[in-house]
Design an enzyme around this catalytic site. Structure first.
Site, mmCIF file in Angstrom:
data_model
loop_
_atom_site.group_PDB
_atom_site.id
_atom_site.type_symbol
_atom_site.label_atom_id
_atom_site.label_comp_id
_atom_site.label_asym_id
_atom_site.label_seq_id
_atom_site.Cartn_x
_atom_site.Cartn_y
_atom_site.Cartn_z
ATOM 1 C CG ASP A 152 -2.020 -1.041 1.201
ATOM 2 O OD1 ASP A 152 -1.981 -1.908 0.306
ATOM 3 O OD2 ASP A 152 -2.882 -1.039 2.097
ATOM 4 C CG ASP A 207 0.318 -4.575 -2.212
ATOM 5 O OD1 ASP A 207 0.446 -3.369 -1.911
ATOM 6 O OD2 ASP A 207 -0.450 -5.340 -1.605
ATOM 7 C CG ASN A 208 -2.541 -2.181 -3.121
ATOM 8 O OD1 ASN A 208 -2.574 -3.344 -2.737
ATOM 9 N ND2 ASN A 208 -2.577 -1.167 -2.276
ATOM 10 N NE ARG A 259 0.501 -8.381 -1.244
ATOM 11 C CZ ARG A 259 1.498 -8.057 -0.425
ATOM 12 N NH1 ARG A 259 2.353 -8.961 -0.019
ATOM 13 N NH2 ARG A 259 1.624 -6.822 -0.003
ATOM 14 C CB SER A 291 -3.665 -7.727 5.483
ATOM 15 O OG SER A 291 -3.711 -7.804 4.094
ATOM 16 C CG HIS A 296 -2.088 -3.336 4.837
ATOM 17 N ND1 HIS A 296 -2.864 -3.486 5.959
ATOM 18 C CD2 HIS A 296 -2.845 -3.767 3.792
ATOM 19 C CE1 HIS A 296 -4.038 -3.981 5.600
ATOM 20 N NE2 HIS A 296 -4.058 -4.155 4.295
HETATM 21 MG MG MG Z 1 -1.679 -3.865 -0.570
#
Ligand code: MG
Length: 464
Positions: A34, A284-285, A77, A158, A232
Site C-alpha cells: 500500500d 503491491d497497490n 501478488r 494482512s 498497510h
Molecule cells: Mg496492498
C-alpha cells in the site's frame, strides 16, 4: 551438455533438474504494501526521508510509469508471482477482492510461480514477509513452501485480518495503535513461532531473516521475495523510528522500510554479491486513501488510490538496480509487475512457459541495453472486471469507481485520457480523439479473446 538437450531435460523434469551457472544473477524483489506513487523522496514526497531508496533510484532505473496488475493485495501478488493477470488464476473476485483469514482458496497448484521457475534453474528461493496468496492453516496446499520457495518466514495475510477481542471499531486507521489489538500470526515455514507477533518489531525481524537468507545462500544464485507488511494499516514502527519523521506514524513506517532496504544493500555488499544481484523495489497497490491523512499514503500527482483503477490505484514506484548492468536512468517506458516473470526467467537462463497465456514483456533488453520494448495493451482489472485499458499514451475507462464507497459507473462511450499529457486524469478528451478510443477498444477485444473464465479462489471459506 548442449543447450537443446538442457532445455529438453528441464522441460521433462523442471523441478528436479537444475542448471545453475556462474552467470546467473541473484534476484531480490522488495515489495511494500500500500505504498503510494508519491510516498518516496525519489518520487517527489516533500518530507518523508528515504535516502536508501533515493540512492537505489539514483544508481538504477527509476520507472515513472510502472504498474501493478490489480488495485488490491491478493490479486496483485498473484500476478507478480505468476506473470499473469489474476483473472486467469482465479485470484480475483468482484465482491471479496482479497483472501480473508477464513478463506480456503489460494494460488492454484497449476500456476507456475517465479520461485518455481527459478528453482528449476538452480536458484535457492526464499520468501520473507506477507504472503496473502492462501491461508495455509485453512489449507496447507497454499503455503509458500508449496509454491517453489525453499525458505519462508512471515505472516499468511494482512496485519489487520486477525483483530483481538476488544479491538476498537475502525482500529486500523488509528494513529495510537496498540499491539494488543491485533494478532499477527508469525510463521517460520509451517511452524507458528509467535501467534501474536509484536508488530513494532516486524520490519526489523523480517529484515534480519532476509539478511540471513542472503548470507546463507551467497554461494548459489538466489531469489529472495521480500514482501513487507507495511505501510498497510495498522501502522507500527520500532522505537528507533517511532515519532522521528515529520509525517507522523506513516512517515515513521516508511522511513523504517527505507532503513530495511539499506540493510539489504549493506548485506549484499558485505557478502560480496552486490555486483551480481538485481534488486527490484515496488509496491503491491496504491495508497489506502480511505485511511485518511494520518495513516493513508499519497499517490502524488495521480488520481485516487488503492482499490481504484484510476492511476493512483495501480501506478506505483518501480526501481531496478544492478550496478554496472543497469545504467542510472529515469525510465519513462510503461512497465509492470507482470514483466518480472519473463525478465527474471530470461536472466536466469530459462524460458517463459509456453502452455498458457503470459501477460508480461521481457524487460531485459530495455534495462541492460536501452532497447525499445513492444507492449500491447495494459489492462486495469478491478476484481474480475476489466475497468480500463492503456495503449501507448492513451487510456480508456469502460467503468469508473473510486477505490472505496462509490458505486461503479459504466460508460457506454468510454472515457479517454492522454496519460503523458495528463497523468492526473483531469481532462476527458474522447470527443476529440474517437480514433484512439477505437484503437484501445480493439486491443481490449484482442486481450479478452485470450481470457478463459475460471472459478474464483476468493469465495470459499472454512465451514462454521
Ligand atoms: Mg496492498
Amino acid at each position: 551438455m548442449r543447450p537443446l538437450l538442457l532445455g529438453l531435460l528441464s522441460i521433462l523434469c523442471p523441478l528436479a533438474f537444475t542448471v545453475a551457472t556462474a552467470a546467473q544473477p541473484n534476484i531480490v524483489i522488495i515489495l511494500a504494501d500500500d505504498l503510494g506513487y508519491g510516498d518516496l523522496g525519489c518520487y517527489g514526497h516533500p518530507i518523508i526521508r528515504t535516502p536508501n531508496l533515493d540512492k537505489m533510484a539514483a544508481e538504477g532505473a527509476r520507472f515513472t510509469q510502472f504498474y501493478v496488475a490489480a488495485e488490491v493485495c491478493t490479486p496483485s501478488r498473484a500476478s507478480i508471482l505468476t506473470g499473469r493477470y489474476p483473472i486467469r488464476s482465479g485470484m480475483a473476485h468482484n465482491q471479496f477482492r482479497v483472501l480473508r483469514s477464513i478463506s480456503t482458496g489460494g494460488l492454484p497448484a497449476s500456476e507456475i510461480t517465479i520461485a518455481q521457475a527459478l528453482k528449476a534453474q538452480g536458484y535457492a528461493t526464499g520468501m520473507v514477509g506477507k504472503w496473502h496468496l492462501g491461508v495455509w492453516t485453512n489449507n496447507p496446499e497454499h503455503h509458500p513452501l508449496k509454491h517453489g520457495f525453499d525458505f519462508h518466514f512471515g505472516l499468511p495475510h494482512s496485519n489487520d485480518m486477525n483483530p483481538s477481542p476488544g479491538n476498537p471499531v475502525k482500529a486500523g486507521s488509528r494513529v495510537d495503535q496498540d499491539a494488543a489489538w491485533w494478532n499477527a500470526p508469525l510463521f517460520r515455514g509451517y511452524e507458528l513461532i509467535d501467534p501474536k507477533a509484536d508488530q513494532t518489531q516486524l520490519t526489523r525481524r523480517y529484515t534480519e531473516e532476509a539478511q540471513k537468507f542472503i548470507s546463507t545462500n551467497k554461494a548459489k544464485p538466489f531469489f529472495l521475495y521480500f514482501a513487507h507488511t507495511f505501510p498497510h494499516t495498522p501502522l507500527f514502527a520500532s522505537d528507533r523510528f517511532k515519532g522521528k519523521s515529520t509525517r507522523g506514524i506513516y512517515g515513521d513506517v516508511v522511513e523504517e522500510l527505507d532503513w530495511s532496504v539499506g540493510e539489504i544493500f549493506k548485506t549484499l555488499k558485505e557478502q560480496g554479491v552486490a555486483d551480481n544481484t538485481l534488486v527490484v523495489f515496488t509496491s503491491d497497490n496504491g495508497p489506502w486513501l480511505l485511511m485518511g491523512t494520518e495513516t493513508g499514503g499519497s499517490a502524488g500527482l495521480l488520481r485516487d488510490g488503492k482499490g481504484s483503477t484510476w492511476e493512483g490505484g495501480m501506478r506505483v514506484p518501480g526501481i531496478f538496480w544492478m550496478p554496472g548492468k543497469i545504467k542510472p536512468t529515469v525510465e519513462r517506458n510503461v512497465a509492470s509487475t507482470l514483466d518480472l516473470f519473463p525478465t527474471l526467467i530470461r536472466l536466469a537462463g530459462g524460458e517463459t512457459p509456453k502452455d498458457r497465456p503470459m501477460d508480461g514483456v521481457d524487460l531485459s533488453g530495455l534495462l541492460f541495453k536501452g532497447e525499445p520494448i513492444e507492449r500491447e495493451v495494459f489492462c486495469y482489472y478491478r476484481g474480475e472486471q476489466l475497468y480500463a485499458a492503456r495503449l501507448g499514451a492513451w487510456k480508456i475507462h469502460l467503468i469508473t469507481q473510486a477505490g472505496y464507497g462509490e458505486k461503479p459507473v459504466t460508460h457506454e462511450k468510454p472515457l479517454l485520457y492522454n496519460l503523458e499529457v495528463d497523468p492526473s486524469e483531469n481532462h476527458e478528451i474522447s470527443a476529440a480523439h474517437p480514433e484512439n478510443v477505437a484503437r484501445v477498444l480493439a486491443a481490449v477485444e484482442k486481450h479478452r479473446a485470450t481470457v478463459t473464465p475460471v472459478r474464483s479462489q476468493l469465495i470459499d471459506v472454512v465451514a462454521k
